[in-house]
Design a protein around this motif. Structure first.
Motif, PDB file in Angstrom:
ATOM      1  N   GLU A   1      55.909 -17.318   7.092  1.00  0.00           N
ATOM      2  CA  GLU A   1      56.600 -17.491   5.820  1.00  0.00           C
ATOM      3  C   GLU A   1      55.840 -16.806   4.686  1.00  0.00           C
ATOM      4  O   GLU A   1      56.438 -16.208   3.791  1.00  0.00           O
ATOM      5  N   LYS A   2      54.508 -16.887   4.741  1.00  0.00           N
ATOM      6  CA  LYS A   2      53.711 -16.229   3.704  1.00  0.00           C
ATOM      7  C   LYS A   2      53.885 -14.715   3.786  1.00  0.00           C
ATOM      8  O   LYS A   2      53.989 -14.041   2.761  1.00  0.00           O
ATOM      9  N   PHE A   3      53.939 -14.187   5.004  1.00  0.00           N
ATOM     10  CA  PHE A   3      54.141 -12.740   5.129  1.00  0.00           C
ATOM     11  C   PHE A   3      55.543 -12.341   4.677  1.00  0.00           C
ATOM     12  O   PHE A   3      55.730 -11.253   4.141  1.00  0.00           O
ATOM     13  N   ASP A   4      56.528 -13.228   4.860  1.00  0.00           N
ATOM     14  CA  ASP A   4      57.868 -12.963   4.328  1.00  0.00           C
ATOM     15  C   ASP A   4      57.805 -12.745   2.817  1.00  0.00           C
ATOM     16  O   ASP A   4      58.509 -11.888   2.273  1.00  0.00           O
ATOM     17  N   LEU A   5      56.964 -13.528   2.142  1.00  0.00           N
ATOM     18  CA  LEU A   5      56.808 -13.356   0.693  1.00  0.00           C
ATOM     19  C   LEU A   5      56.172 -12.011   0.366  1.00  0.00           C
ATOM     20  O   LEU A   5      56.532 -11.362  -0.619  1.00  0.00           O
ATOM     21  N   ILE A   6      55.221 -11.583   1.205  1.00  0.00           N
ATOM     22  CA  ILE A   6      54.590 -10.268   1.014  1.00  0.00           C
ATOM     23  C   ILE A   6      55.639  -9.171   1.190  1.00  0.00           C
ATOM     24  O   ILE A   6      55.715  -8.231   0.386  1.00  0.00           O
ATOM     25  N   LEU A   7      56.468  -9.285   2.244  1.00  0.00           N
ATOM     26  CA  LEU A   7      57.520  -8.292   2.466  1.00  0.00           C
ATOM     27  C   LEU A   7      58.508  -8.264   1.306  1.00  0.00           C
ATOM     28  O   LEU A   7      58.943  -7.187   0.880  1.00  0.00           O
ATOM     29  N   LYS A   8      58.849  -9.438   0.805  1.00  0.00           N
ATOM     30  CA  LYS A   8      59.788  -9.510  -0.323  1.00  0.00           C
ATOM     31  C   LYS A   8      59.197  -8.821  -1.549  1.00  0.00           C
ATOM     32  O   LYS A   8      59.897  -8.096  -2.262  1.00  0.00           O
ATOM     33  N   LYS A   9      57.897  -9.010  -1.778  1.00  0.00           N
ATOM     34  CA  LYS A   9      57.238  -8.334  -2.914  1.00  0.00           C
ATOM     35  C   LYS A   9      57.245  -6.820  -2.719  1.00  0.00           C
ATOM     36  O   LYS A   9      57.503  -6.073  -3.662  1.00  0.00           O
ATOM     37  N   ILE A  10      56.971  -6.369  -1.488  1.00  0.00           N
ATOM     38  CA  ILE A  10      57.014  -4.925  -1.207  1.00  0.00           C
ATOM     39  C   ILE A  10      58.413  -4.395  -1.485  1.00  0.00           C
ATOM     40  O   ILE A  10      58.576  -3.333  -2.088  1.00  0.00           O
ATOM     41  N   GLU A  11      59.427  -5.145  -1.047  1.00  0.00           N
ATOM     42  CA  GLU A  11      60.809  -4.723  -1.304  1.00  0.00           C
ATOM     43  C   GLU A  11      61.090  -4.686  -2.806  1.00  0.00           C
ATOM     44  O   GLU A  11      61.654  -3.706  -3.309  1.00  0.00           O
ATOM     45  N   ASP A  12      60.688  -5.728  -3.519  1.00  0.00           N
ATOM     46  CA  ASP A  12      60.927  -5.789  -4.972  1.00  0.00           C
ATOM     47  C   ASP A  12      60.224  -4.652  -5.706  1.00  0.00           C
ATOM     48  O   ASP A  12      60.767  -4.094  -6.668  1.00  0.00           O
ATOM     49  N   ASP A  13      59.014  -4.316  -5.251  1.00  0.00           N
ATOM     50  CA  ASP A  13      58.243  -3.258  -5.895  1.00  0.00           C
ATOM     51  C   ASP A  13      58.765  -1.858  -5.558  1.00  0.00           C
ATOM     52  O   ASP A  13      58.399  -0.883  -6.215  1.00  0.00           O
ATOM     53  N   ASN A  14      59.589  -1.771  -4.507  1.00  0.00           N
ATOM     54  CA  ASN A  14      60.081  -0.468  -4.035  1.00  0.00           C
ATOM     55  C   ASN A  14      61.587  -0.516  -3.803  1.00  0.00           C
ATOM     56  O   ASN A  14      62.089   0.001  -2.799  1.00  0.00           O
ATOM     57  N   LYS A  15      62.302  -1.107  -4.752  1.00  0.00           N
ATOM     58  CA  LYS A  15      63.740  -1.356  -4.588  1.00  0.00           C
ATOM     59  C   LYS A  15      64.529  -0.103  -4.222  1.00  0.00           C
ATOM     60  O   LYS A  15      65.396  -0.154  -3.353  1.00  0.00           O
ATOM     61  N   GLU A  16      64.242   0.991  -4.888  1.00  0.00           N
ATOM     62  CA  GLU A  16      65.016   2.219  -4.636  1.00  0.00           C
ATOM     63  C   GLU A  16      64.821   2.726  -3.210  1.00  0.00           C
ATOM     64  O   GLU A  16      65.769   3.180  -2.577  1.00  0.00           O
ATOM     65  N   ILE A  17      63.580   2.638  -2.718  1.00  0.00           N
ATOM     66  CA  ILE A  17      63.305   3.100  -1.352  1.00  0.00           C
ATOM     67  C   ILE A  17      64.068   2.249  -0.351  1.00  0.00           C
ATOM     68  O   ILE A  17      64.701   2.769   0.581  1.00  0.00           O
ATOM     69  N   PHE A  18      64.025   0.918  -0.513  1.00  0.00           N
ATOM     70  CA  PHE A  18      64.746   0.036   0.399  1.00  0.00           C
ATOM     71  C   PHE A  18      66.262   0.234   0.270  1.00  0.00           C
ATOM     72  O   PHE A  18      66.981   0.208   1.266  1.00  0.00           O
ATOM     73  N   LYS A  19      66.723   0.470  -0.959  1.00  0.00           N
ATOM     74  CA  LYS A  19      68.151   0.697  -1.180  1.00  0.00           C
ATOM     75  C   LYS A  19      68.589   1.995  -0.502  1.00  0.00           C
ATOM     76  O   LYS A  19      69.617   2.037   0.182  1.00  0.00           O
ATOM     77  N   ASP A  20      67.809   3.064  -0.681  1.00  0.00           N
ATOM     78  CA  ASP A  20      68.144   4.351  -0.069  1.00  0.00           C
ATOM     79  C   ASP A  20      68.123   4.270   1.456  1.00  0.00           C
ATOM     80  O   ASP A  20      68.926   4.912   2.135  1.00  0.00           O
ATOM     81  N   ALA A  21      67.186   3.487   1.992  1.00  0.00           N
ATOM     82  CA  ALA A  21      67.081   3.336   3.448  1.00  0.00           C
ATOM     83  C   ALA A  21      68.118   2.358   3.991  1.00  0.00           C
ATOM     84  O   ALA A  21      68.327   2.284   5.193  1.00  0.00           O
TER      85      ALA A  21
END
Length: 76
Positions: free
Chosen positions: A12-32
């Motif tokens: 669950e803690k790593f899920d929060l890390i992944l969510k932060k990575i996604e939030d910090d790189n929204k355009e990259i995740f959106k494009d992918a």
């Protein structure tokens, strides 16, 4: 067996890390077209959780960041 038994307890803690990575790189995740929920595949064996795959749609910079954060997470 406990009804709350979860093979992936602790991620669950790593899920929060992944969510932060996604939030910090929204355009990259959106494009992918990949959400943090589908960006990683975990495997459970012998009481150990491993990160086995990162979605190939993500660029290497994000894959490397996730691998780095996973290593940090495991080392703690």
């Amino acid at each position: 067996m406990d009804d709350n038994f979860d093979l992936f307890i602790g991620t669950e803690k790593f899920d929060l890390i992944l969510k932060k990575i996604e939030d910090d790189n929204k355009e990259i995740f959106k494009d992918a077209m990949v959400s943090y929920n589908e960006c990683c595949i975990f495997f459970y064996l012998n009481n150990k959780i491993s990160l086995v795959e990162i979605n190939d749609k993500l660029p290497n910079s994000i894959k490397n960041l996730i691998e780095f954060e996973w290593k940090k997470f495991c080392d703690n």
